[in-house]
Design an enzyme around this catalytic site. Structure first.
Site, mmCIF file in Angstrom:
data_model
loop_
_atom_site.group_PDB
_atom_site.id
_atom_site.type_symbol
_atom_site.label_atom_id
_atom_site.label_comp_id
_atom_site.label_asym_id
_atom_site.label_seq_id
_atom_site.Cartn_x
_atom_site.Cartn_y
_atom_site.Cartn_z
ATOM 1 N N PHE A 116 7.005 62.823 20.087
ATOM 2 C CA PHE A 116 6.527 63.963 19.310
ATOM 3 C C PHE A 116 4.998 63.997 19.337
ATOM 4 C CE2 PHE A 116 5.403 66.317 15.465
ATOM 5 C CZ PHE A 116 6.269 67.397 15.539
ATOM 6 N N GLN A 169 12.123 61.583 10.483
ATOM 7 C CA GLN A 169 11.420 60.893 11.560
ATOM 8 C C GLN A 169 10.118 60.229 11.126
ATOM 9 O OE1 GLN A 169 12.358 64.182 11.693
ATOM 10 N NE2 GLN A 169 13.035 64.754 13.744
ATOM 11 N N GLY A 222 27.017 61.730 11.240
ATOM 12 C CA GLY A 222 27.458 62.191 12.552
ATOM 13 C C GLY A 222 28.887 62.690 12.524
ATOM 14 N N ASP A 254 19.455 69.305 10.777
ATOM 15 C CA ASP A 254 18.698 70.386 10.137
ATOM 16 C C ASP A 254 19.639 71.510 9.702
ATOM 17 O OD1 ASP A 254 16.356 68.972 10.665
ATOM 18 O OD2 ASP A 254 15.996 70.027 12.548
#
Length: 324
Positions: A116, A169, A222, A254
């Site tokens: 990122f 993150q 998940g 998200d």
């Protein structure tokens, strides 16, 4: 309910590696890794956690306020978000930096390696939430420049606005004091399973300590769905909405947050809100990119019906009937 979503705004560069990362790793050489993966697919998509969550809320008719920093290349992305129901008036646009970049490679086992670049996100700490958005009823503090995350959290608490803490993150970058300040007093705390353990390590607080300091801790699992934990009550587990058409896992978390927060805004019980979140997450799993999916009331209701039963679908139907 007026929701302000703070966090990153980015462009995603998504690649597919037609093998397994694990097969390229040599256990005895992990301290000196030099790897190159030949990808056979590339998609350039809009992204950033705050933009992704806002996009989902916009599709559901919530008209969220996006709060973050973007670059001088933001004009087209801005128009896209506004066309999908997002208020971008609180976005700070840099006059010298580019919008943040997320570069991610996914292997055939759905493992991911990502990098990122912050870019204009470095200016997010200059945003004053109190001035940028007319008093919202909920502030989600998502992954962003750490100083911006701390500032938005402090401002929301000072104004008496409920906070949904979603450090995701950025947890790896936070020190103990920062991690504690971001989650302490949150109405909702969002993590995935890995981040749950990392948060315990970063804060130095046990799970029990953390549950005593937040309202509900929502952990995405998940394919196993989601768990909702609160002090003094049994953990509630909501199974995922199944699919056999996974195209790309990026953005599913998200999308879950979009659905969950929408249900919360509508006054739904948390289990019902989590079911909607799971339905959105599966919708995103079936498309490449984080904002390339479409929502229809019939599809969402059918997903909820198939995963949770007719009664759950009927309970959601009045609100979802207007989604198009």
């Amino acid at each position: 309910m007026r929701i302000a979503v703070t966090g990153s705004i980015a462009t995603d560069h998504l690649m597919v590696f037609p093998g397994r990362f694990a097969e390229q790793l040599i256990k005895e050489r992990l301290e000196r890794i030099s790897l190159s993966f030949l990808a056979d697919g590339l998609e350039v998509r809009r992204g950033g956690v705050a933009a992704n969550i806002s996009f989902g809320l916009g599709l559901l008719g919530l008209h969220p306020a996006l709060v973050g920093a973007a670059g001088l290349d933001f004009a087209e992305y801005d128009a896209w978000l506004r066309a999908h129901g997002v208020d971008t008036s609180a976005v700070r646009v840099s006059d010298s930096l580019h919008t943040a970049r997320f570069v991610c490679t996914t292997d055939q086992d759905q493992n991911q390696i990502a990098t990122f670049y912050a870019g204009a996100m470095a200016e997010a700490s200059r945003i004053d939430l109190a001035q940028a958005v007319e008093k919202p009823e909920l502030v989600l503090v998502g992954a962003d420049d750490p100083e911006a995350m701390l500032r938005h959290t402090a401002t929301a608490h000072r104004l008496g606005i409920p906070v949904a803490a979603d450090p995701s993150q950025q947890l790896a970058r936070l020190d103990r004091d920062q991690a504690r300040r971001l989650v302490d007093g949150a109405r909702w705390l969002f993590t995935n399973e890995y981040e749950e353990a990392l948060l315990v390590e970063r804060t130095g607080w046990s799970k029990a300590d953390l549950l005593g300091r937040v309202g509900t801790w929502v952990t995405t699992l998940g394919e196993n769905g989601v768990s909702l934990a609160a002090q003094g009550t049994p953990v509630l587990r909501v199974p995922a909405v199944p699919t056999d058409r996974i195209a790309d896992p990026t953005g599913a978390g998200d999308a879950f947050r979009s659905g969950f927060l929408a249900g919360t805004a509508w006054g739904w019980p948390q289990e019902q809100a989590a079911r909607l979140g799971c339905a959105l997450a599966t919708t995103v799993l079936e498309s490449v990119g984080t904002q390339e999916y479409k929502l229809t009331s019939s599809d969402l209701i059918a997903r909820i019906d198939g995963a949770y039963g007719t009664d759950a679908a009927r309970a959601a139907e009045p609100r979802l009937a207007s989604v198009s």
